[in-house]
Design an enzyme around this catalytic site. Structure first.
Site, PDB file in Angstrom:
ATOM      1  N   HIS A 454     -14.322  -2.173  -5.352  1.00 53.97           N
ATOM      2  CA  HIS A 454     -14.147  -3.254  -4.384  1.00 53.97           C
ATOM      3  C   HIS A 454     -15.072  -4.423  -4.722  1.00 53.97           C
ATOM      4  CE1 HIS A 454     -15.066  -5.317  -0.568  1.00 53.97           C
ATOM      5  NE2 HIS A 454     -13.764  -5.157  -0.340  1.00 53.97           N
ATOM      6  N   THR A 769      -1.751  -1.886 -11.817  1.00 55.12           N
ATOM      7  CA  THR A 769      -2.327  -1.004 -12.835  1.00 55.12           C
ATOM      8  C   THR A 769      -3.683  -0.416 -12.423  1.00 55.12           C
ATOM      9  OG1 THR A 769      -3.077  -3.013 -13.915  1.00 55.12           O
ATOM     10  CG2 THR A 769      -1.094  -1.967 -14.803  1.00 55.12           C
ATOM     11  N   ASP A 771      -4.208   1.144  -9.352  1.00 55.90           N
ATOM     12  CA  ASP A 771      -3.829   2.443  -8.803  1.00 55.90           C
ATOM     13  C   ASP A 771      -3.075   3.277  -9.824  1.00 55.90           C
ATOM     14  OD1 ASP A 771      -4.779   2.955  -6.136  1.00 55.90           O
ATOM     15  OD2 ASP A 771      -3.692   1.163  -5.534  1.00 55.90           O
ATOM     16  N   CYS A 834      -0.246  -7.086 -11.482  1.00 56.38           N
ATOM     17  CA  CYS A 834      -1.290  -7.721 -10.669  1.00 56.38           C
ATOM     18  C   CYS A 834      -2.558  -6.882 -10.599  1.00 56.38           C
ATOM     19  CB  CYS A 834      -0.759  -8.062  -9.284  1.00 56.38           C
ATOM     20  SG  CYS A 834      -0.217  -6.612  -8.360  1.00 56.38           S
TER      21      CYS A 834
HETATM   22  C1  PEP Z   1      -3.397  -2.200  -8.080  1.00 58.33           C
HETATM   23  O1  PEP Z   1      -3.443  -1.070  -7.607  1.00 58.33           O
HETATM   24  O2  PEP Z   1      -3.377  -2.442  -9.293  1.00 58.33           O
HETATM   25  C2  PEP Z   1      -3.361  -3.383  -7.207  1.00 58.33           C
HETATM   26  C3  PEP Z   1      -3.196  -4.574  -7.698  1.00 58.33           C
HETATM   27  O3  PEP Z   1      -3.587  -3.179  -5.883  1.00 58.33           O
HETATM   28  P1  PEP Z   1      -5.040  -2.883  -5.267  1.00 58.33           P
HETATM   29  O4  PEP Z   1      -6.046  -3.166  -6.304  1.00 58.33           O
HETATM   30  O5  PEP Z   1      -5.161  -3.764  -4.072  1.00 58.33           O
HETATM   31  O6  PEP Z   1      -4.920  -1.441  -4.898  1.00 58.33           O
HETATM   32 MG    MG Z   2      -2.976  -0.750  -5.528  1.00 53.90          MG
END
Ligand code: PEP
Ligand code: MG
Length: 882
Positions: A454, A769, A771, A834
């Site tokens: 985070h 990518t 998760d 993303c």
């Molecule tokens: C991801 O999982 O790559 C994503 C962009 O979502 P987050 O980082 O918010 O889980």
């Molecule tokens: Mg995610």
């Protein structure tokens, strides 16, 4: 029989893998500048080193004979013999890996000197001092490099010799002193090794070649390779070359020269030299070198020749060159040329000038820029010249440097910022509640977490420098202290000054000067070229109008991910969000959501205005709901206290505790989150869709809202959620496909396998990518980088964190599969990515090859992604499978 040895005359710049950078450079210079400019010699291949390592440090069959034959050829060419007592041939033995590893590998100079041949050198040069100085240097270097004798032993002897004679400079030692020193060095050699200093030059050569090979496996070299991602199995070549002497008197010297200014990139050659010195003296800093411009006053012809050669080499290599040269009695020799490593500013300047000068095409010029260095143009950094003590190191999570007083909470950071104080927010880790603190602080330091934690994500999104996972520090939030383990240990308190460098991943308490970011028209020019070339789109991950505007200025072509959860963290939203989560009936929940609706609509209006006319992908709520409530252990402790003190708010607290217990999960990242929330609590997603579509309707210049469903596994999930979105669209009088689209994150392995089924209900996919890496590898994105990834890298299981650069054969394969299968089922399906990899140049190249339409990255990485996308197009104009 394998060929292990190549004369310089037989190599070329295209044989870099086999001959190493130095060997191929020497061969190429021999061809381009002529044999009289480059002392003759030969290269023992990197492959020989690889075999030597594999065979338990035994030279491969045939190598010794080939070296002996090459020496014979060198003797014929030079008309001198190794070890000759009349006119000895002397050689240097230097390492030369494929990628330069400055100062990491070993070198031996003046090889071939012995008690007898030194007399030959005296005779042919008529310079007794020079001959003995060369011999003592050789014993010293050979002893240090080949037999591992500590450098100080020799240095101490030199100091003793100087003080005995009452002189301060090495150059003041006379012939007798040098003769004595050589004997002392040989005595040291015998004491330390039990052997006499070898007098046979072929034995000297054999041992020196082994020493260079061995230095490939030395600790320094291994550490350097890890930092610079150089594979351990490349090996180093060894170059044996006839010596030329820069220390032969006043018309001799050595230096390094760049074809352009190595710091600014300005089109004037730059560099350092020392008269009457060997190359090692220039780099060692023992004497202060002079600017190469001064060669003009000293030896004007040499100066003119050098400039001409720099120009020739630059045109030949079509890149800025970094060279080494020696002048022996007024004659210039080139000893090295390579593409110059350069800071971002110089890289960009060179690219622009090279096109102007018609040296390179735009494509070639762009290819000379290393996009990963460009961060420096967008953030302040530690002054590269500054010396400081490193307190702790961690993951370089968000680039740039920052200084400030330590604070331990977001609230304290906000209060300090209100008073105009610079602070660094220090937390063991961060969560959504800390976001306001990121805005307020100059930088972020955590003791836990990795590149996709985070803290890293939010810091990069906001352009705040961050060092995360600095596990040498222990943060006590209650006592407000940082305890530092290790060499520079101690305790820091709230208010103490620290500085962090998120580009390098280090922390210090020293007052290191910062250098400001430097964005100029050259950078703009290069980015414009990149846009003309690239086919991959570049969007940004942004949740606020401020980030969106910044990203747009930096060239983002839309938003690829708006994480709506961040919007619920603002102070005026939190109580309403909590009320919604605490509601125990659907009706009560709807009431709370009705209050959130106008606020959420406002958020989107701001975002749409900033991105007017561009696509904006808004992701519906993703994180588990407990993230919006106090954390369970803290709350339990609080309730315990309230019970003892019988406080007034005990009842409310008990209810809160019950709800938190109810929704808390052992593995929240694998729990009730993503579209699972939308399925359990459809009213939440309905509210969000209303807010998005109403904001779109209100916009002066309508954006293209793309409503994105997170964490989809099953086609029925996306089917149900699409129905929900379209239902709200109908209520708002908007048409799916025209006024807005509906798509999904692809961030679970199953979704990649069944992408065809999912694609039937999606207008677009965006690969998550972060998760996907977490779930495909089973690696916790918040923990592994500070836990086992370093050991995994050391043990060569992986060469870098999979959260930093996409794991191509594993996670990357899933991306390719999802993209391919999805498009087969749904031609025209829009494909983006993303996850954090969207800002990593190597991953961007991969996504280009995988045929995605765009990458989305944090605002400050947008320029880097634009350049990396152009480079990917230049290298792989038709995509591909490499
Ligand atoms: C991801 O999982 O790559 C994503 C962009 O979502 P987050 O980082 O918010 O889980
Ligand atoms: Mg995610």
């Amino acid at each position: 029989m394998s060929r292990w040895v190549y004369d310089f005359a037989d190599g070329s710049k295209d044989m870099r893998e086999l001959l190493g950078g130095k060997g191929s450079g020497m061969a190429e210079m021999t061809r381009v500048l002529g044999a009289e400019r480059v002392p003759a010699g030969f290269t023992i291949t990197t492959e020989a080193c690889v075999q030597y390592m594999r065979n338990d440090r035994t030279e491969p069959d045939g190598m010794a004979d080939q070296v002996a034959e090459a020496i014979t050829r060198l003797e014929e060419h030079s008309g001198k013999r190794l070890g000759d007592t009349e006119d000895p041939l002397l050689v240097s033995v230097r390492s030369g890996a494929r990628e330069s590893m400055p100062g990491m590998l070993d070198t031996v100079l003046n090889l071939g000197l012995s008690d007898e041949s030194v007399q030959g050198l005296v005779r042919t040069t008529g310079n007794e001092r020079f001959a003995w100085d060369s011999y003592r240097r050789f014993v010293q270097m050979f002893g240090n490099v080949s037999r591992g004798i500590a450098g100080e032993r020799f240095e101490d002897a030199i100091k003793a010799a100087k003080s005995q004679r009452d002189v301060t400079e090495d150059t003041d030692l006379d012939v007798d002193a040098l003769k004595e020193l050589t004997q002392t060095f040989k005595d040291i050699y015998r004491e330390e090794t039990g052997d006499d200093f070898p007098q046979d030059p072929s034995e000297q050569l054999r041992l020196s070649i082994r020493a260079v090979f061995d230095s490939w496996a030395g600790e320094r070299a291994i550490a350097y390779r890890r930092l610079n991602r150089i594979p351990d199995d490349w090996g180093t070549a060894v170059n044996v070359q006839q010596m030329v002497f820069g220390n032969k008197g006043d018309t001799s010297g050595s230096g390094v020269a760049f074809s352009r200014d190595e710091v600014t990139g300005a089109p004037e050659p730059s560099g350092d030299f020392l008269p009457n010195a060997q190359g090692e003296d220039v780099v060692s800093g023992v004497r202060t070198p002079r600017d190469i411009a001064e060669i003009r006053d000293w030896l004007p012809e040499v100066h003119a020749e050098l400039l001409e050669i720099l120009g020739t080499l630059e045109r030949h290599y079509r890149n800025m060159q970094d060279t080494e040269f020696t002048v022996e009695e007024g004659r210039l020799y080139m000893l090295q040329t390579r593409n110059a490593k350069r800071p971002a500013q110089a890289a960009v300047r060179f690219a622009v000038d090279a096109v102007k000068e018609q040296l390179l095409s735009r494509e070639e010029a762009l290819a000379t820029i290393d996009p990963s260095t460009l961060d420096a143009l967008l953030h302040p950094t530690f002054d590269p010249q500054a010396d400081f003590n490193v307190l702790a190191t961690g993951v370089a999570a968000s680039p740039g440097a920052a200084k400030g007083a330590v604070v331990f909470s977001a609230a304290d950071a906000v209060a300090a910022a209100d008073e105009g104080r610079d602070v660094i927010l220090v937390r063991p880790f961060t969560d959504a509640e800390d976001v306001a603190g990121f805005h307020a602080a100059k930088g972020i330091l955590t003791s836990e977490g990795g590149k996709a934690s985070h803290a890293a994500l939010v810091a990069r999104g906001m352009g705040r420098p961050a060092v995360v996972g600095a596990d040498a520090i222990v943060i006590d939030l209650a006592a407000k202290t940082i305890t530092v383990n290790g060499a520079n240990g101690g305790v820091l308190h709230e208010g103490d000054q620290i500085a962090i460098d998120g580009t390098k991943g280090c922390v210090t308490v020293d007052d290191v000067p910062l250098v400001e970011a430097h964005v100029d028209e050259n950078f703009d020019q290069v980015l414009t070229w990149a846009d003309e070339i690239r086919t991959l789109g570049v969007r940004t991950n942004a949740d606020t109008p401020e980030d969106a505007r910044r990203a747009r200025q930096l060239g983002a072509e839309g938003i690829g991910l708006c994480r709506t959860e961040h919007m619920f963290m603002a102070e005026d939203r939190q109580p309403k969000m909590r009320a919604m989560i605490m509601a125990n009936t659907r009706e009560a929940r709807k009431e709370a959501l009705a209050e959130l609706l106008p606020l959420q609509q406002e958020d989107f209006e701001g975002l749409f205005e900033a991105m007017a006319g561009l696509p904006v992908t808004v992701r519906l709520l993703d994180p588990p709901l407990h993230e919006f409530l106090p954390n369970l252990p803290d709350l339990a402790a609080h309730v315990e206290r309230a019970r003892i003190e019988v406080s007034d708010d005990l009842d409310d607290l008990e209810i809160l505790l019950e709800r938190v217990q109810e929704i808390s999960e052992e593995n929240p990242m694998l729990g009730t989150r993503g579209c699972r929330l939308g399925i359990l609590y459809p009213e939440i997603y309905e509210m969000q869709v209303h807010a998005i579509l109403r904001a779109a309707k209100a916009a002066e210049e309508p954006p293209h809202p793309e409503i994105m469903i997170p964490l989809v596994n099953y086609e029925h999930e996306i089917e149900l959620m699409r129905e929900l979105v379209v239902g709200v669209g109908d209520q708002e009088g908007l048409t799916v496909g025209e006024d807005y689209t509906v798509g999904t994150m692809i961030e679970l392995p199953r979704a990649c396998f069944v992408a065809d089924r999912i694609a039937a209900f999606a207008d677009f996919f965006s690969f998550g990518t972060n998760d996907l890496t977490q779930t495909a590898l089973g690696f916790s994105r918040d923990d592994v980088e500070s836990k086992f990834v370093p050991t995994y890298m050391e043990r060569k299981i992986i060469d870098r964190s999979p959260f930093e650069t996409i794991d191509k054969p594993g996670v990357g394969w899933l991306v390719r599969l999802g993209a391919w299968v999805g498009r087969e089922a749904h031609p025209g399906l829009k494909l983006g990515i993303c996850g954090e990899h969207g800002g990593d140049p190597e991953s961007i190249e991969f996504f280009h090859m995988a045929g995605l339409d765009y990458v989305s990255c944090s605002p400050f990485r947008v320029p880097i992604a634009r350049i990396a996308a152009a480079q990917a197009q230049i290298t792989h104009p038709h995509g591909g499978w490499e």
